[in-house]
Scaffold this active site. Structure first.
Site, PDB file in Angstrom:
ATOM      1  N   ASP A 145       0.855  -1.197   0.000  1.00  0.00           N
ATOM      2  CA  ASP A 145       0.000   0.000   0.000  1.00  0.00           C
ATOM      3  C   ASP A 145       0.890   1.246   0.000  1.00  0.00           C
ATOM      4  O   ASP A 145       1.767   1.377   0.849  1.00  0.00           O
ATOM      5  CB  ASP A 145      -0.902  -0.012   1.241  1.00  0.00           C
ATOM      6  CG  ASP A 145      -1.893  -1.169   1.188  1.00  0.00           C
ATOM      7  OD1 ASP A 145      -2.435  -1.439   0.100  1.00  0.00           O
ATOM      8  OD2 ASP A 145      -2.113  -1.815   2.236  1.00  0.00           O
TER       9      ASP A 145
ATOM     10  N   TYR B 270      -3.415  -6.558  -8.939  1.00  0.00           N
ATOM     11  CA  TYR B 270      -3.148  -5.139  -8.701  1.00  0.00           C
ATOM     12  C   TYR B 270      -2.290  -4.573  -9.842  1.00  0.00           C
ATOM     13  O   TYR B 270      -2.538  -3.466 -10.338  1.00  0.00           O
ATOM     14  CB  TYR B 270      -2.444  -4.952  -7.349  1.00  0.00           C
ATOM     15  CG  TYR B 270      -2.151  -3.515  -7.046  1.00  0.00           C
ATOM     16  CD1 TYR B 270      -3.038  -2.744  -6.297  1.00  0.00           C
ATOM     17  CD2 TYR B 270      -1.005  -2.896  -7.537  1.00  0.00           C
ATOM     18  CE1 TYR B 270      -2.777  -1.411  -6.044  1.00  0.00           C
ATOM     19  CE2 TYR B 270      -0.728  -1.570  -7.295  1.00  0.00           C
ATOM     20  CZ  TYR B 270      -1.620  -0.834  -6.544  1.00  0.00           C
ATOM     21  OH  TYR B 270      -1.364   0.487  -6.303  1.00  0.00           O
TER      22      TYR B 270
HETATM   23  C1  SAM Z   1      -2.051  -2.905  -2.951  1.00  0.00           C
HETATM   24  S1  SAM Z   1      -2.394  -4.479  -2.300  1.00  0.00           S
HETATM   25  C2  SAM Z   1      -1.433  -5.558  -3.336  1.00  0.00           C
HETATM   26  C3  SAM Z   1      -1.922  -6.981  -3.291  1.00  0.00           C
HETATM   27  C4  SAM Z   1      -1.113  -7.996  -4.118  1.00  0.00           C
HETATM   28  N1  SAM Z   1       0.249  -8.092  -3.652  1.00  0.00           N
HETATM   29  C5  SAM Z   1      -1.149  -7.694  -5.584  1.00  0.00           C
HETATM   30  O1  SAM Z   1      -0.119  -7.295  -6.145  1.00  0.00           O
HETATM   31  O2  SAM Z   1      -2.234  -7.862  -6.218  1.00  0.00           O
HETATM   32  C6  SAM Z   1      -1.476  -4.504  -0.772  1.00  0.00           C
HETATM   33  C7  SAM Z   1      -1.843  -5.673   0.131  1.00  0.00           C
HETATM   34  O3  SAM Z   1      -1.019  -5.694   1.283  1.00  0.00           O
HETATM   35  C8  SAM Z   1      -1.806  -6.123   2.383  1.00  0.00           C
HETATM   36  N2  SAM Z   1      -1.116  -5.683   3.619  1.00  0.00           N
HETATM   37  C9  SAM Z   1      -1.013  -4.411   4.078  1.00  0.00           C
HETATM   38  N3  SAM Z   1      -0.326  -4.381   5.238  1.00  0.00           N
HETATM   39  C10 SAM Z   1       0.015  -5.681   5.516  1.00  0.00           C
HETATM   40  C11 SAM Z   1       0.718  -6.300   6.597  1.00  0.00           C
HETATM   41  N4  SAM Z   1       1.217  -5.577   7.617  1.00  0.00           N
HETATM   42  N5  SAM Z   1       0.850  -7.647   6.583  1.00  0.00           N
HETATM   43  C12 SAM Z   1       0.357  -8.379   5.549  1.00  0.00           C
HETATM   44  N6  SAM Z   1      -0.310  -7.840   4.496  1.00  0.00           N
HETATM   45  C13 SAM Z   1      -0.476  -6.506   4.482  1.00  0.00           C
HETATM   46  C14 SAM Z   1      -3.154  -5.460   2.148  1.00  0.00           C
HETATM   47  O4  SAM Z   1      -4.212  -6.110   2.834  1.00  0.00           O
HETATM   48  C15 SAM Z   1      -3.299  -5.580   0.632  1.00  0.00           C
HETATM   49  O5  SAM Z   1      -3.972  -6.742   0.236  1.00  0.00           O
END
Ligand code: SAM
Length: 227
Positions: free
Chosen positions: A131, A207
């Site tokens: 994110d 994404y």
């Molecule tokens: C922008 S999305 C990207 C998802 C995936 N990697 C993709 O490329 O389609 C970022 C993901 O990171 C997860 N995330 C955020 N903080 C996290 C944490 N501390 N531990 C594990 N996952 C996390 C969010 O829930 C979200 O699904």
């Protein structure tokens, strides 16, 4: 396990479809990894069929990349962490469809799990499209910082890889500055093709496809643990 971290972002969006809800109720408890299971021992023993080495994906979203890697690397044990239950449900469907037996899941924040992982126990970490938290006052929420780099470096085996992708130029700059300050992870790029072109063993994600459709350009960064 103590969770003293605050997690930002969504945990759930639309209600799960009945089949997905059943998978979350029935299959997730079988595959779910409790960070306490990691204390005092190597993570290889947590995989029913054994595992030669362990790779970790942080924030796997819908799990496309994780399922792709797990299918092609059956000797590797995969730990996937994702707080967003709708994404976990998608991954569970892929696990069933592809009969994958080498994935364990944490439906939550990866950071308490990092604390429980033994030093040098992981040979590859994927952090794809973290994110971006674009507002300056939210930069402290960004996953990459000196603390998490310290934990990632501690759990990575010497020569182990951290792969990061981002479509946000400011997050790429931020990551490279954090890495330079940290010093114990080396950026292995030799030229622009190394950060512009996805290698054959690095599949796209949901994404990423959306980012490309919207005109943003992905950057692929691979860092290697120095010692
Ligand atoms: C922008 S999305 C990207 C998802 C995936 N990697 C993709 O490329 O389609 C970022 C993901 O990171 C997860 N995330 C955020 N903080 C996290 C944490 N501390 N531990 C594990 N996952 C996390 C969010 O829930 C979200 O699904």
């Amino acid at each position: 396990m103590q969770n003293h971290y605050r997690l930002y972002g969504r945990h759930k969006s639309h209600p799960l479809k009945p089949r997905q809800a059943r998978l979350v109720d029935k299959l997730l408890p079988e595959l779910e990894l409790k960070p306490d299971e990691l204390v005092n021992g190597s993570p290889e023993r947590l995989f029913a069929a054994g595992a030669k080495t362990i790779w970790l994906e942080i924030g796997f979203g819908g799990g496309e990349h994780l399922a792709w890697q797990a299918e092609r690397n059956p000797d590797v044990g995969f730990i996937g962490c994702e707080p967003f239950v709708n994404g976990v449900a998608k991954l569970l469907s892929e696990i069933v469809a592809k009969s994958l037996g080498n994935i364990r899941i944490l439906n939550g924040d990866v950071r308490p799990l990092l604390e429980c992982l033994a030093s040098t126990s992981i040979s590859r970490v994927f952090l794809l499209y973290p994110d971006p938290w674009p507002k300056r006052r939210h930069h402290k929420r960004r996953f990459i910082n000196q603390d998490t780099l310290g934990e990632l470096h501690r759990i990575l085996a010497p020569g182990g890889e951290l792969r990061v992708a981002s479509d946000i130029p400011d997050y790429v700059r931020w990551t490279l500055l954090q890495i330079r300050q940290f010093e114990k992870l080396n950026w292995s790029a030799e030229g622009p093709k190394d950060w512009r072109i996805r290698s054959d063993d690095w599949p796209t994600t949901r994404y990423e496809q959306k980012a490309v459709r919207e005109g943003r350009i992905p950057t692929y960064l691979t860092f290697t643990s120095a010692t």
